[in-house]
Motif scaffolding. Sequence first.
Motif, PDB file in Angstrom:
ATOM      1  N   ALA A  17     -23.641  -1.808 -68.964  1.00 45.93           N
ATOM      2  CA  ALA A  17     -23.696  -1.692 -67.509  1.00 45.93           C
ATOM      3  C   ALA A  17     -22.426  -2.280 -66.906  1.00 45.93           C
ATOM      4  CB  ALA A  17     -24.931  -2.412 -66.976  1.00 45.93           C
ATOM      5  N   PRO A  18     -22.051  -1.811 -65.715  1.00 45.02           N
ATOM      6  CA  PRO A  18     -20.802  -2.264 -65.104  1.00 45.02           C
ATOM      7  C   PRO A  18     -20.789  -3.743 -64.744  1.00 45.02           C
ATOM      8  CG  PRO A  18     -21.643  -0.312 -63.993  1.00 45.02           C
ATOM      9  CD  PRO A  18     -22.702  -0.779 -64.939  1.00 45.02           C
ATOM     10  N   TYR A  19     -19.636  -4.356 -64.966  1.00 42.44           N
ATOM     11  CA  TYR A  19     -19.417  -5.692 -64.443  1.00 42.44           C
ATOM     12  C   TYR A  19     -17.998  -5.829 -63.900  1.00 42.44           C
ATOM     13  CZ  TYR A  19     -17.542  -6.863 -69.114  1.00 42.44           C
ATOM     14  OH  TYR A  19     -16.831  -6.887 -70.287  1.00 42.44           O
ATOM     15  N   VAL A  20     -17.362  -4.700 -63.663  1.00 40.92           N
ATOM     16  CA  VAL A  20     -16.070  -4.669 -62.988  1.00 40.92           C
ATOM     17  C   VAL A  20     -16.317  -4.967 -61.506  1.00 40.92           C
ATOM     18  CG1 VAL A  20     -16.188  -2.180 -62.497  1.00 40.92           C
ATOM     19  CG2 VAL A  20     -13.973  -3.259 -62.737  1.00 40.92           C
ATOM     20  N   PRO A  21     -15.370  -5.589 -60.792  1.00 34.21           N
ATOM     21  CA  PRO A  21     -15.586  -5.772 -59.352  1.00 34.21           C
ATOM     22  C   PRO A  21     -15.838  -4.427 -58.666  1.00 34.21           C
ATOM     23  CG  PRO A  21     -13.736  -7.096 -60.095  1.00 34.21           C
ATOM     24  CD  PRO A  21     -14.133  -6.216 -61.253  1.00 34.21           C
ATOM     25  N   PHE A  22     -16.820  -4.402 -57.794  1.00 36.65           N
ATOM     26  CA  PHE A  22     -17.204  -3.151 -57.135  1.00 36.65           C
ATOM     27  C   PHE A  22     -16.039  -2.557 -56.352  1.00 36.65           C
ATOM     28  CE2 PHE A  22     -19.524  -0.499 -54.017  1.00 36.65           C
ATOM     29  CZ  PHE A  22     -20.213   0.294 -54.926  1.00 36.65           C
ATOM     30  N   LYS A  23     -15.243  -3.403 -55.716  1.00 40.01           N
ATOM     31  CA  LYS A  23     -14.086  -2.911 -54.961  1.00 40.01           C
ATOM     32  C   LYS A  23     -13.104  -2.202 -55.888  1.00 40.01           C
ATOM     33  CE  LYS A  23     -10.677  -4.287 -51.525  1.00 40.01           C
ATOM     34  NZ  LYS A  23     -10.797  -3.108 -50.741  1.00 40.01           N
ATOM     35  N   THR A  24     -12.896  -2.733 -57.081  1.00 40.98           N
ATOM     36  CA  THR A  24     -12.020  -2.090 -58.062  1.00 40.98           C
ATOM     37  C   THR A  24     -12.587  -0.731 -58.455  1.00 40.98           C
ATOM     38  OG1 THR A  24     -11.323  -4.246 -58.892  1.00 40.98           O
ATOM     39  CG2 THR A  24     -10.939  -2.366 -60.343  1.00 40.98           C
ATOM     40  N   PHE A  25     -13.895  -0.683 -58.643  1.00 38.02           N
ATOM     41  CA  PHE A  25     -14.562   0.580 -58.981  1.00 38.02           C
ATOM     42  C   PHE A  25     -14.349   1.609 -57.868  1.00 38.02           C
ATOM     43  CE2 PHE A  25     -18.409   3.192 -58.571  1.00 38.02           C
ATOM     44  CZ  PHE A  25     -18.391   3.853 -59.792  1.00 38.02           C
ATOM     45  N   LEU A  26     -14.579   1.216 -56.619  1.00 38.45           N
ATOM     46  CA  LEU A  26     -14.409   2.146 -55.495  1.00 38.45           C
ATOM     47  C   LEU A  26     -12.964   2.607 -55.366  1.00 38.45           C
ATOM     48  CD1 LEU A  26     -16.688   0.694 -52.678  1.00 38.45           C
ATOM     49  CD2 LEU A  26     -17.083   2.694 -54.121  1.00 38.45           C
ATOM     50  N   THR A  27     -12.024   1.693 -55.577  1.00 33.54           N
ATOM     51  CA  THR A  27     -10.610   2.059 -55.525  1.00 33.54           C
ATOM     52  C   THR A  27     -10.282   3.083 -56.609  1.00 33.54           C
ATOM     53  OG1 THR A  27     -10.037  -0.084 -54.591  1.00 33.54           O
ATOM     54  CG2 THR A  27      -8.246   1.145 -55.637  1.00 33.54           C
ATOM     55  N   ALA A  28     -10.855   2.925 -57.783  1.00 32.07           N
ATOM     56  CA  ALA A  28     -10.636   3.878 -58.876  1.00 32.07           C
ATOM     57  C   ALA A  28     -11.183   5.256 -58.501  1.00 32.07           C
ATOM     58  CB  ALA A  28     -11.286   3.381 -60.162  1.00 32.07           C
ATOM     59  N   ILE A  29     -12.354   5.297 -57.874  1.00 38.72           N
ATOM     60  CA  ILE A  29     -12.938   6.570 -57.435  1.00 38.72           C
ATOM     61  C   ILE A  29     -12.049   7.208 -56.367  1.00 38.72           C
ATOM     62  CG2 ILE A  29     -14.903   7.631 -56.239  1.00 38.72           C
ATOM     63  CD1 ILE A  29     -15.593   6.820 -59.084  1.00 38.72           C
ATOM     64  N   GLU A  30     -11.623   6.409 -55.395  1.00 42.43           N
ATOM     65  CA  GLU A  30     -10.766   6.923 -54.325  1.00 42.43           C
ATOM     66  C   GLU A  30      -9.461   7.483 -54.883  1.00 42.43           C
ATOM     67  OE1 GLU A  30     -10.450   3.515 -51.784  1.00 42.43           O
ATOM     68  OE2 GLU A  30     -12.516   3.768 -51.050  1.00 42.43           O
ATOM     69  N   GLY A  31      -8.951   6.874 -55.935  1.00 41.93           N
ATOM     70  CA  GLY A  31      -7.720   7.344 -56.556  1.00 41.93           C
ATOM     71  C   GLY A  31      -7.853   8.708 -57.201  1.00 41.93           C
ATOM     72  N   LEU A  32      -9.078   9.150 -57.416  1.00 43.02           N
ATOM     73  CA  LEU A  32      -9.310  10.453 -58.041  1.00 43.02           C
ATOM     74  C   LEU A  32      -9.457  11.573 -57.013  1.00 43.02           C
ATOM     75  CD1 LEU A  32     -11.840   9.281 -60.774  1.00 43.02           C
ATOM     76  CD2 LEU A  32      -9.401   9.775 -61.054  1.00 43.02           C
ATOM     77  N   GLN A  33      -9.435  11.229 -55.732  1.00 43.32           N
ATOM     78  CA  GLN A  33      -9.580  12.232 -54.665  1.00 43.32           C
ATOM     79  C   GLN A  33      -8.486  13.285 -54.719  1.00 43.32           C
ATOM     80  OE1 GLN A  33     -11.312   9.272 -51.304  1.00 43.32           O
ATOM     81  NE2 GLN A  33      -9.641  10.525 -50.704  1.00 43.32           N
ATOM     82  N   SER A  34      -7.286  12.861 -55.042  1.00 43.49           N
ATOM     83  CA  SER A  34      -6.150  13.783 -55.004  1.00 43.49           C
ATOM     84  C   SER A  34      -6.154  14.767 -56.167  1.00 43.49           C
ATOM     85  CB  SER A  34      -4.839  12.997 -55.002  1.00 43.49           C
ATOM     86  OG  SER A  34      -4.747  12.179 -56.133  1.00 43.49           O
ATOM     87  N   GLY A  35      -6.950  14.523 -57.158  1.00 47.58           N
ATOM     88  CA  GLY A  35      -7.046  15.430 -58.292  1.00 47.58           C
ATOM     89  C   GLY A  35      -7.715  14.753 -59.470  1.00 47.58           C
ATOM     90  N   LEU A  36      -8.688  15.410 -59.998  1.00 53.65           N
ATOM     91  CA  LEU A  36      -9.448  14.852 -61.111  1.00 53.65           C
ATOM     92  C   LEU A  36      -8.831  15.320 -62.421  1.00 53.65           C
ATOM     93  CD1 LEU A  36     -11.973  13.108 -61.471  1.00 53.65           C
ATOM     94  CD2 LEU A  36     -13.309  15.196 -61.550  1.00 53.65           C
TER      95      LEU A  36
END
Length: 134
Positions: A17-36
């Motif tokens: 299960a995740p234990y990365v900071p949630f903000k880091t996780f959201l930033t990673a998702i946002e970084g994929l907006q421009s292209g997966l």
Amino acid sequence: MVRHTMPPPRPQPAHAAPYVPFKTFLTAIEGLQSGLPNRIDRSLWPSLSGAAQGQLLAAFRFLGLVDDSGCPTAPLRELAASPEARRRSLRRILEKSYPELIALDLTKTSPRQLEEVMRRYGFTGHTLRKATSF
């Protein structure tokens, strides 16, 4: 003669299960907006430490955002493609990934009760605190 037996090992989840900071996780998702990309791997986050990269990959696997080969799944495509629907999509993903937590009314759950449930996901010590904050 008294025999001491070890308790049976607890079944471990297929993916941690995740234990990365949630903000880091959201930033990673946002970084994929421009292209997966075709594959999600450490090279997507060169500015992060190796530990953070590994935690992100583990979170993506646990949440079903990538398969075992790192290929994006439909839920990740949905998260990346639609920032407007991201909150709703993420809620569905978390509800599916954490059924024992969702079964609790978190507004009425004591810290100890929350900790007990999180331990079922295989956490102890420092990672337990980090996973709970996720």
